[in-house]
Design a protein around this motif. Structure first.
Motif, short mmCIF file in Angstrom:
data_model
loop_
_atom_site.label_atom_id
_atom_site.label_comp_id
_atom_site.label_asym_id
_atom_site.label_seq_id
_atom_site.Cartn_x
_atom_site.Cartn_y
_atom_site.Cartn_z
N PRO A 51 55.89 63.92 71.43
CA PRO A 51 55.43 62.79 72.25
C PRO A 51 55.80 63.00 73.71
CG PRO A 51 56.57 62.01 70.28
CD PRO A 51 56.80 63.50 70.35
N LYS A 52 54.89 62.58 74.57
CA LYS A 52 55.14 62.64 76.02
C LYS A 52 56.16 61.56 76.39
CE LYS A 52 52.35 60.90 79.55
NZ LYS A 52 52.52 60.97 80.97
N ASP A 53 57.07 61.88 77.30
CA ASP A 53 57.99 60.86 77.81
C ASP A 53 57.22 59.89 78.68
OD1 ASP A 53 60.16 62.03 76.62
OD2 ASP A 53 60.61 63.30 78.36
N PHE A 54 57.63 58.64 78.69
CA PHE A 54 57.00 57.66 79.58
C PHE A 54 57.51 57.92 80.99
CE2 PHE A 54 56.69 53.23 81.32
CZ PHE A 54 55.30 53.24 81.38
N ASP A 55 56.58 58.30 81.86
CA ASP A 55 57.00 58.77 83.18
C ASP A 55 56.86 57.68 84.25
OD1 ASP A 55 54.31 58.88 82.71
OD2 ASP A 55 54.04 60.97 83.24
N VAL A 56 57.23 56.47 83.88
CA VAL A 56 57.25 55.37 84.84
C VAL A 56 58.63 54.73 84.75
CG1 VAL A 56 56.33 53.07 85.33
CG2 VAL A 56 54.79 54.90 84.68
N PRO A 57 59.27 54.45 85.88
CA PRO A 57 60.61 53.88 85.79
C PRO A 57 60.59 52.47 85.22
CG PRO A 57 59.86 53.97 88.08
CD PRO A 57 58.81 54.64 87.25
N VAL A 78 55.88 46.10 73.94
CA VAL A 78 55.16 47.16 74.66
C VAL A 78 54.80 48.25 73.67
CG1 VAL A 78 55.37 49.03 76.35
CG2 VAL A 78 56.20 46.75 76.92
N VAL A 79 53.51 48.59 73.61
CA VAL A 79 53.04 49.70 72.77
C VAL A 79 52.67 50.85 73.69
CG1 VAL A 79 51.22 50.47 71.20
CG2 VAL A 79 52.16 48.15 70.97
N LEU A 80 53.33 51.98 73.52
CA LEU A 80 53.01 53.16 74.32
C LEU A 80 52.04 54.03 73.55
CD1 LEU A 80 56.57 54.18 75.60
CD2 LEU A 80 54.79 52.94 76.85
N ALA A 81 50.89 54.27 74.14
CA ALA A 81 49.89 55.17 73.54
C ALA A 81 49.59 56.24 74.57
CB ALA A 81 48.64 54.39 73.15
N ILE A 82 50.65 56.92 75.02
CA ILE A 82 50.55 57.74 76.24
C ILE A 82 50.41 59.23 75.97
CG2 ILE A 82 51.74 56.07 77.72
CD1 ILE A 82 54.29 57.78 77.31
N GLY A 83 50.29 59.61 74.70
CA GLY A 83 49.94 61.00 74.40
C GLY A 83 51.12 61.93 74.20
N PHE A 84 50.83 63.21 74.37
CA PHE A 84 51.74 64.26 73.91
C PHE A 84 51.95 65.34 74.98
CE2 PHE A 84 49.56 62.33 70.37
CZ PHE A 84 50.58 62.14 69.44
N ASP A 85 53.06 66.04 74.85
CA ASP A 85 53.26 67.27 75.60
C ASP A 85 52.61 68.36 74.75
OD1 ASP A 85 54.09 69.44 77.03
OD2 ASP A 85 56.24 69.00 76.90
N ALA A 86 51.31 68.53 74.96
CA ALA A 86 50.50 69.27 73.98
C ALA A 86 50.81 70.76 73.96
CB ALA A 86 49.02 69.05 74.30
N PHE A 87 50.83 71.32 72.81
CA PHE A 87 50.96 72.74 72.51
C PHE A 87 52.29 73.35 72.94
CE2 PHE A 87 46.38 72.15 72.13
CZ PHE A 87 46.14 72.81 70.93
N THR A 88 52.58 73.33 74.26
CA THR A 88 53.82 73.99 74.66
C THR A 88 55.04 73.15 74.29
OG1 THR A 88 53.54 73.05 76.86
CG2 THR A 88 52.80 75.33 76.54
N GLY A 89 54.89 71.81 74.27
CA GLY A 89 56.04 70.97 73.91
C GLY A 89 56.66 71.37 72.57
N PRO A 90 55.85 71.41 71.50
CA PRO A 90 56.41 71.79 70.19
C PRO A 90 56.94 73.23 70.18
CG PRO A 90 54.23 70.78 69.95
CD PRO A 90 54.45 70.95 71.41
N LEU A 91 56.27 74.14 70.89
CA LEU A 91 56.72 75.54 70.87
C LEU A 91 58.03 75.71 71.63
CD1 LEU A 91 53.25 77.27 71.32
CD2 LEU A 91 54.71 77.39 69.29
N TYR A 92 58.14 75.08 72.80
CA TYR A 92 59.39 75.19 73.56
C TYR A 92 60.54 74.54 72.78
CZ TYR A 92 56.47 76.51 77.59
OH TYR A 92 55.59 77.13 78.43
#
Ligand code: N01
Length: 538
Positions: A151-157, A379-393
């Motif tokens: 999952p992508k981190d929520f990048d808003v403070p 709050v429901v976050l539906a903000i996506g993923f760190d695709a492909f490289t996230g899981p590999l890293y």
């Protein structure tokens, strides 16, 4: 490989990561070939994506009769899908059925995450570290960690300030009832948000949707599959699968030969109307051959969808905010929804355009934008993923030179066929970046890659070799091919997770091969026939 002796030495032939669609087929294919296999899965059970993404409305928008394994005729005859697009729970049941039917769970250790893996050049093996502190060793390491699993981190403070219920679609751990009667803020309008929003709106007191980029949402047109439909598919299943294997996207293609401006405006409109009724990836976006390569041709299809949105959404101002005007149709992942635009006609749903009023922070009970304060209980976050490289890293790979994978890919992803990468011998990615997985029926791509990898390892063993590694030249050629292929399309014009642009600082690399699964299969087969040029076998 001699499974018995390798087991006795404490070294397994293959360590596999993940027990989703990839890991299960991998374990089946490799253990049937007589190899020792140890799989590690971070979750408590099988399923991968379909284990975690349990948000309301989650279902696959590739039709289930295609989005399923083809490797076993008896399996595809005995399993009956209830709907055109099966819901998450049914896909998970299917995966569990496969795991039990082929007795695959015994190959996996669950609740155990791979956190590091270092290539030991002297012994030619991978030393794989687990989050339970153990280290395991294998000749080969194969990732089935998925492309959309980090999952992508929520990048808003300010999220930390919010004191109400917080949940993300990709780690959904509440019931829909938990949102009943609440003021719910949903952030994100990609495929996950589009599926979840209409169902949340049915139970919530109020839903405020925070939209950054409006997307194209076509009606999913999900239906029950009748016994007659199921029967006719099963009679023809092998032929259908064969067609998928040689197609563009791993699903049967609609035969379309003409370009958008080959026909009159009236004829185009008539054809878009008919295609709109079909929906799915063979719908409007596939009506003419040049819609993803010619911006003017694309504009005719994009504007057709714009008009549909204006017809459906009653409030003109809301409709205009929902019209996707920042990118061509299909250039980022299209969405398929059920009553998505209709939901904005409900009195308890409102839309905030973050392009006009970005989020500045959150308080204990509200989201604060540059223009207003929107109170929320959840709050429901539906903000996506760190695709492909996230899981590999996340696997913490260290290659032969001592460099981490993220260092090797510092300026962008570099792979051979989306399967291997130089400096990481005996490591394979299934459904990896620069493979067709991004733009295909991924289950079909997974089967093809697993089979190809198994054949390559077998070939190396027959040659008495213990090391296989992408050559730098082979890899450079493949990167060029993937980039040339995308440069010829409108995908090249648009920011999205397809190119890593949803993550701050991520280098811009297109994450898929767009030449089609059929062409890719032919190339892979040809490479194997020619003794694997592009691969060092030693
Ligand atoms: O994620 P996404 P997803 N503040 O990245 C927004 C597959 N999938 O989970 O576009 C505010 O598509 C972001 O805005 P923007 C499928 O391949 C399949 O929905 O970056 N907003 C976007 O609207 C899909 O493509 C199925 O401007 C923020 C949304 O969040 C992939 O998974 C179902 C934000 C993210 O959309 C990912 O889909 C579900 C921020 N800080 C998923 N950060 C089916 O098969 C992000 N956004 C049906």
């Amino acid at each position: 490989m001699n499974s018995t002796s390798t087991s006795a030495s404490g070294i397994v032939d293959v360590i596999g990561v993940g027990a989703g669609f990839t890991g299960l087929y991998l374990s089946h294919r490799l253990t049937n070939a007589g190899w020792t296999f140890a799989g590690f899965e971070a979750g408590p059970s099988v399923g991968g994506t379909w284990f975690w993404n349990t948000y309301p409305g989650a279902r696959c928008d590739v039709e289930s009769i295609y989005y399923s394994y083809s490797f076993d005729e008896a399996l595809q005859q005995e399993w009956t899908w209830s709907q055109r697009f099966a819901p998450q729970a049914e896909i998970l049941s299917y995966i569990e059925h496969v795991a039990d039917r082929f007795d695959l769970r015994k190959h996996f250790t669950f609740d155990t995450r791979v956190v590091g893996a270092t290539w030991n050049a002297a012994d030619r093996l991978w030393e794989v570290r687990l989050d339970n502190g153990e280290t395991r060793r294998s000749r080969y390491l194969i990732s089935g960690a998925g492309g959309l699993s980090t999952p992508k981190d929520f990048d808003v403070p300010g999220l930390g300030n919010f004191a109400g219920l917080q949940v993300s679609t990709s780690r959904w751990n509440i019931s829909l009832d938990d949102l009943a009667g609440k003021r719910v803020a949903v952030i994100g309008t990609g495929s996950s948000g589009v599926q979840a929003i209409p169902l949340i709106a049915e139970v919530a007191e109020h839903v405020t949707v925070f939209q950054r980029t409006p997307n194209y949402v076509m009606p999913a047109r999900n239906t029950e599959l009748s016994p007659e439909q199921v029967e006719s598919i099963k009679v023809d299943y092998q032929a259908i699968r064969e067609e998928c294997r040689h197609s563009l996207g791993g699903i049967p293609e609609r035969p379309v030969a003409d370009k958008a401006f080959d026909v009159s405006a009236e004829e185009r409109q008539r054809r878009y109307e008919a295609a709109y009724e079909l929906s799915g990836f063979n719908g409007v976006g596939a009506e003419f051959t040049d819609l993803i390569t010619d911006v003017e041709a694309n504009r005719t299809a994009s504007e057709f969808i714009h008009d549909k949105i204006r017809e459906i959404v009653e409030d003109p101002a809301t409709a205009e905010l929902l019209v996707p005007k920042y990118h061509p149709l299909g250039a980022k992942r299209s969405c398929f929804g059920t009553d998505y635009y209709e939901t904005y006609n409900r009195p308890n749903v409102s839309l905030v355009s973050l392009r006009d009023e970005p989020i500045e922070t959150m308080t204990a009970n509200a989201i604060v934008t540059s223009k207003g304060t929107y109170e929320a209980d959840a709050v429901v976050l539906a903000i996506g993923f760190d695709a492909f490289t996230g899981p590999l890293y996340g696997l913490g790979l260290t290659g032969a030179s001592g460099a981490k994978l993220q260092e090797a890919w510092h300026d962008g992803v570099r792979t051979y066929l989306g399967i291997m990468t130089a400096d990481f011998p005996n490591f394979f990615m299934v459904a990896g970046p620069q493979s067709p997985a991004l733009a295909s029926n991924v289950v079909m791509s997974i089967e093809q890659s697993v089979d190809w990898i198994a054949d390559l390892i077998e070939h190396a063993l027959d040659a008495g070799a213990t090391l296989v590694e992408a050559t730098v030249e082979g890899q450079n050629d493949w990167v060029d091919i993937t980039e040339e292929t995308v440069a010829a399309t409108l995908y090249a014009t648009t920011d999205s997770w397809y190119r890593g642009s949803n993550i701050e600082g991520k280098p811009n690399t297109f994450m898929g091969y767009l030449g089609g699964v059929g062409k890719y299969r032919r190339m892979c087969t040809e490479i194997a026939k020619r003794g694997y040029p592009g691969v060092e076998i030693d």
